[in-house]
Design a protein around this motif. Structure first.
Motif, PDB file in Angstrom:
ATOM      1  N   LYS A 113     -46.570  49.069  -5.265  1.00 21.51           N
ATOM      2  CA  LYS A 113     -45.998  47.837  -4.719  1.00 21.51           C
ATOM      3  C   LYS A 113     -46.000  46.723  -5.763  1.00 21.51           C
ATOM      4  O   LYS A 113     -45.041  45.955  -5.873  1.00 21.51           O
ATOM      5  CB  LYS A 113     -46.770  47.400  -3.470  1.00 21.51           C
ATOM      6  CG  LYS A 113     -46.536  48.298  -2.281  1.00 21.51           C
ATOM      7  CD  LYS A 113     -47.352  47.844  -1.080  1.00 21.51           C
ATOM      8  CE  LYS A 113     -47.109  48.734   0.124  1.00 21.51           C
ATOM      9  NZ  LYS A 113     -47.904  48.291   1.282  1.00 21.51           N
ATOM     10  N   LYS A 114     -47.063  46.624  -6.526  1.00 20.60           N
ATOM     11  CA  LYS A 114     -47.158  45.586  -7.568  1.00 20.60           C
ATOM     12  C   LYS A 114     -46.125  45.834  -8.665  1.00 20.60           C
ATOM     13  O   LYS A 114     -45.490  44.893  -9.155  1.00 20.60           O
ATOM     14  CB  LYS A 114     -48.563  45.556  -8.162  1.00 20.60           C
ATOM     15  CG  LYS A 114     -48.822  44.417  -9.111  1.00 20.60           C
ATOM     16  CD  LYS A 114     -48.723  43.064  -8.447  1.00 20.60           C
ATOM     17  CE  LYS A 114     -49.947  42.785  -7.617  1.00 20.60           C
ATOM     18  NZ  LYS A 114     -49.980  41.432  -7.057  1.00 20.60           N
ATOM     19  N   ALA A 115     -45.933  47.091  -9.045  1.00 17.44           N
ATOM     20  CA  ALA A 115     -44.944  47.417 -10.078  1.00 17.44           C
ATOM     21  C   ALA A 115     -43.542  47.024  -9.619  1.00 17.44           C
ATOM     22  O   ALA A 115     -42.761  46.465 -10.390  1.00 17.44           O
ATOM     23  CB  ALA A 115     -45.004  48.906 -10.416  1.00 17.44           C
ATOM     24  N   ILE A 116     -43.237  47.304  -8.361  1.00 15.98           N
ATOM     25  CA  ILE A 116     -41.920  46.948  -7.840  1.00 15.98           C
ATOM     26  C   ILE A 116     -41.768  45.428  -7.783  1.00 15.98           C
ATOM     27  O   ILE A 116     -40.706  44.888  -8.088  1.00 15.98           O
ATOM     28  CB  ILE A 116     -41.682  47.611  -6.472  1.00 15.98           C
ATOM     29  CG1 ILE A 116     -41.545  49.124  -6.674  1.00 15.98           C
ATOM     30  CG2 ILE A 116     -40.460  47.037  -5.770  1.00 15.98           C
ATOM     31  CD1 ILE A 116     -41.566  49.937  -5.407  1.00 15.98           C
ATOM     32  N   ALA A 117     -42.840  44.715  -7.427  1.00 13.01           N
ATOM     33  CA  ALA A 117     -42.792  43.252  -7.406  1.00 13.01           C
ATOM     34  C   ALA A 117     -42.576  42.694  -8.814  1.00 13.01           C
ATOM     35  O   ALA A 117     -41.846  41.722  -8.994  1.00 13.01           O
ATOM     36  CB  ALA A 117     -44.071  42.688  -6.792  1.00 13.01           C
ATOM     37  N   PHE A 118     -43.192  43.319  -9.830  1.00 14.23           N
ATOM     38  CA  PHE A 118     -43.036  42.875 -11.219  1.00 14.23           C
ATOM     39  C   PHE A 118     -41.655  43.197 -11.780  1.00 14.23           C
ATOM     40  O   PHE A 118     -41.174  42.513 -12.671  1.00 14.23           O
ATOM     41  CB  PHE A 118     -44.060  43.563 -12.131  1.00 14.23           C
ATOM     42  CG  PHE A 118     -45.457  43.034 -12.050  1.00 14.23           C
ATOM     43  CD1 PHE A 118     -45.750  41.797 -11.517  1.00 14.23           C
ATOM     44  CD2 PHE A 118     -46.511  43.794 -12.537  1.00 14.23           C
ATOM     45  CE1 PHE A 118     -47.048  41.323 -11.469  1.00 14.23           C
ATOM     46  CE2 PHE A 118     -47.811  43.330 -12.490  1.00 14.23           C
ATOM     47  CZ  PHE A 118     -48.082  42.100 -11.958  1.00 14.23           C
ATOM     48  N   GLU A 140     -41.038  49.315   0.007  1.00 13.48           N
ATOM     49  CA  GLU A 140     -41.261  48.048  -0.706  1.00 13.48           C
ATOM     50  C   GLU A 140     -39.951  47.499  -1.275  1.00 13.48           C
ATOM     51  O   GLU A 140     -39.706  46.296  -1.230  1.00 13.48           O
ATOM     52  CB  GLU A 140     -42.290  48.251  -1.821  1.00 13.48           C
ATOM     53  CG  GLU A 140     -42.737  46.977  -2.480  1.00 13.48           C
ATOM     54  CD  GLU A 140     -43.551  46.045  -1.590  1.00 13.48           C
ATOM     55  OE1 GLU A 140     -43.766  44.890  -2.006  1.00 13.48           O
ATOM     56  OE2 GLU A 140     -43.967  46.439  -0.484  1.00 13.48           O
ATOM     57  N   MET A 141     -39.113  48.383  -1.817  1.00 13.40           N
ATOM     58  CA  MET A 141     -37.822  47.921  -2.343  1.00 13.40           C
ATOM     59  C   MET A 141     -36.957  47.355  -1.215  1.00 13.40           C
ATOM     60  O   MET A 141     -36.291  46.334  -1.396  1.00 13.40           O
ATOM     61  CB  MET A 141     -37.093  49.064  -3.056  1.00 13.40           C
ATOM     62  CG  MET A 141     -37.651  49.358  -4.424  1.00 13.40           C
ATOM     63  SD  MET A 141     -36.659  50.525  -5.366  1.00 13.40           S
ATOM     64  CE  MET A 141     -37.368  52.075  -4.850  1.00 13.40           C
ATOM     65  N   ALA A 142     -37.001  47.999  -0.050  1.00 13.18           N
ATOM     66  CA  ALA A 142     -36.231  47.498   1.093  1.00 13.18           C
ATOM     67  C   ALA A 142     -36.767  46.140   1.538  1.00 13.18           C
ATOM     68  O   ALA A 142     -36.002  45.218   1.839  1.00 13.18           O
ATOM     69  CB  ALA A 142     -36.276  48.501   2.244  1.00 13.18           C
ATOM     70  N   ALA A 143     -38.100  45.991   1.555  1.00 14.95           N
ATOM     71  CA  ALA A 143     -38.711  44.731   1.984  1.00 14.95           C
ATOM     72  C   ALA A 143     -38.383  43.592   1.021  1.00 14.95           C
ATOM     73  O   ALA A 143     -38.188  42.453   1.453  1.00 14.95           O
ATOM     74  CB  ALA A 143     -40.224  44.898   2.107  1.00 14.95           C
ATOM     75  N   LEU A 144     -38.331  43.895  -0.281  1.00 12.85           N
ATOM     76  CA  LEU A 144     -38.054  42.857  -1.280  1.00 12.85           C
ATOM     77  C   LEU A 144     -36.573  42.717  -1.594  1.00 12.85           C
ATOM     78  O   LEU A 144     -36.187  41.812  -2.336  1.00 12.85           O
ATOM     79  CB  LEU A 144     -38.822  43.160  -2.575  1.00 12.85           C
ATOM     80  CG  LEU A 144     -40.347  43.136  -2.482  1.00 12.85           C
ATOM     81  CD1 LEU A 144     -40.969  43.553  -3.803  1.00 12.85           C
ATOM     82  CD2 LEU A 144     -40.840  41.760  -2.062  1.00 12.85           C
ATOM     83  N   GLY A 145     -35.765  43.622  -1.074  1.00 11.73           N
ATOM     84  CA  GLY A 145     -34.329  43.574  -1.351  1.00 11.73           C
ATOM     85  C   GLY A 145     -34.008  43.889  -2.801  1.00 11.73           C
ATOM     86  O   GLY A 145     -33.078  43.329  -3.375  1.00 11.73           O
ATOM     87  N   LYS A 146     -34.790  44.770  -3.403  1.00 14.54           N
ATOM     88  CA  LYS A 146     -34.608  45.142  -4.806  1.00 14.54           C
ATOM     89  C   LYS A 146     -34.192  46.596  -4.910  1.00 14.54           C
ATOM     90  O   LYS A 146     -34.499  47.407  -4.040  1.00 14.54           O
ATOM     91  CB  LYS A 146     -35.927  45.024  -5.588  1.00 14.54           C
ATOM     92  CG  LYS A 146     -36.350  43.661  -5.950  1.00 14.54           C
ATOM     93  CD  LYS A 146     -37.603  43.752  -6.817  1.00 14.54           C
ATOM     94  CE  LYS A 146     -37.986  42.410  -7.371  1.00 14.54           C
ATOM     95  NZ  LYS A 146     -39.158  42.501  -8.241  1.00 14.54           N
TER      96      LYS A 146
END
Length: 190
Positions: free
Chosen positions: A55-60, A120-126
């Motif tokens: 999750k942190k990697a996707i956020a970064f 996580e990508m769906a939640a962040l729209g990434k």
């Protein structure tokens, strides 16, 4: 008063910044050239930490970045085979099952990480390029994880803290991960 003539000059961009306006459309290609490759260490003993690291990697991650989710399984110790009354009596299927257990556990962990990453990508729209790999089983997971970073060309290693928050991989990586940025994710711990 005497400050009024200065206000228009203070609000106007400096000549240096005005000269950079022509680069505005070229900034994205420059970012792609600097794209970061991150390696997320996945461990079956600390799935909560592995999930937090993903999750942190996707956020970064920024556009053009790539994430490699890597599981490095451990070799089955010979003690398991020596505990059998006579390993020679074991069938080929039994020996194959014992030697393939670490790789199968890694594949299961990778499937779980894929679900976490997609969520996580769906939640962040990434949308982030994520590749899932299982390395060859080894007796030295820590060194093999760092070697995988070099082999993959990763600039950042993101790992969980280990089972119970007290794993031995984070301190090892902190002292031996030369040329890498190390991120130990402890967000999920209380």
């Amino acid at each position: 008063s005497s400050l009024q003539p200065l206000w228009p000059k203070l609000l106007r961009p400096s000549p240096r910044l005005q000269g950079l306006q022509h680069l505005r459309g070229r900034m994205f290609p420059a970012r792609v050239l600097r794209a970061t490759k991150m390696l997320v260490g996945i461990g079956v003993k600390d799935m909560a930490g592995s999930e937090a690291a993903m999750k942190k990697a996707i956020a970064f991650a920024q556009p053009g970045d790539k994430i490699v989710a890597m599981h490095v399984p451990t070799i089955m110790p010979e003690m398991m085979l020596s505990s059998m009354s006579d390993p020679g009596d074991a069938s080929e299927d039994t020996l194959a099952a014992l030697t393939n257990m670490p790789t199968k556990a890694g594949a299961t962990a990778q499937q779980k990480m894929k679900e976490v990453a997609d969520g996580e990508m769906a939640a962040l729209g990434k949308t982030v390029d994520v590749e899932y790999k299982v390395a060859a089983p080894t007796s030295n997971i820590k060194s093999s994880l760092l070697a995988a970073c070099k082999f993959e060309g990763a600039k950042m290693l993101i790992i969980g803290p280990g089972a119970g928050g007290n794993g031995s991989t984070p301190p090892f990586a902190a002292s031996n991960a030369n040329g890498l940025t190390l991120c130990v994710v402890r967000d999920h711990l209380q």
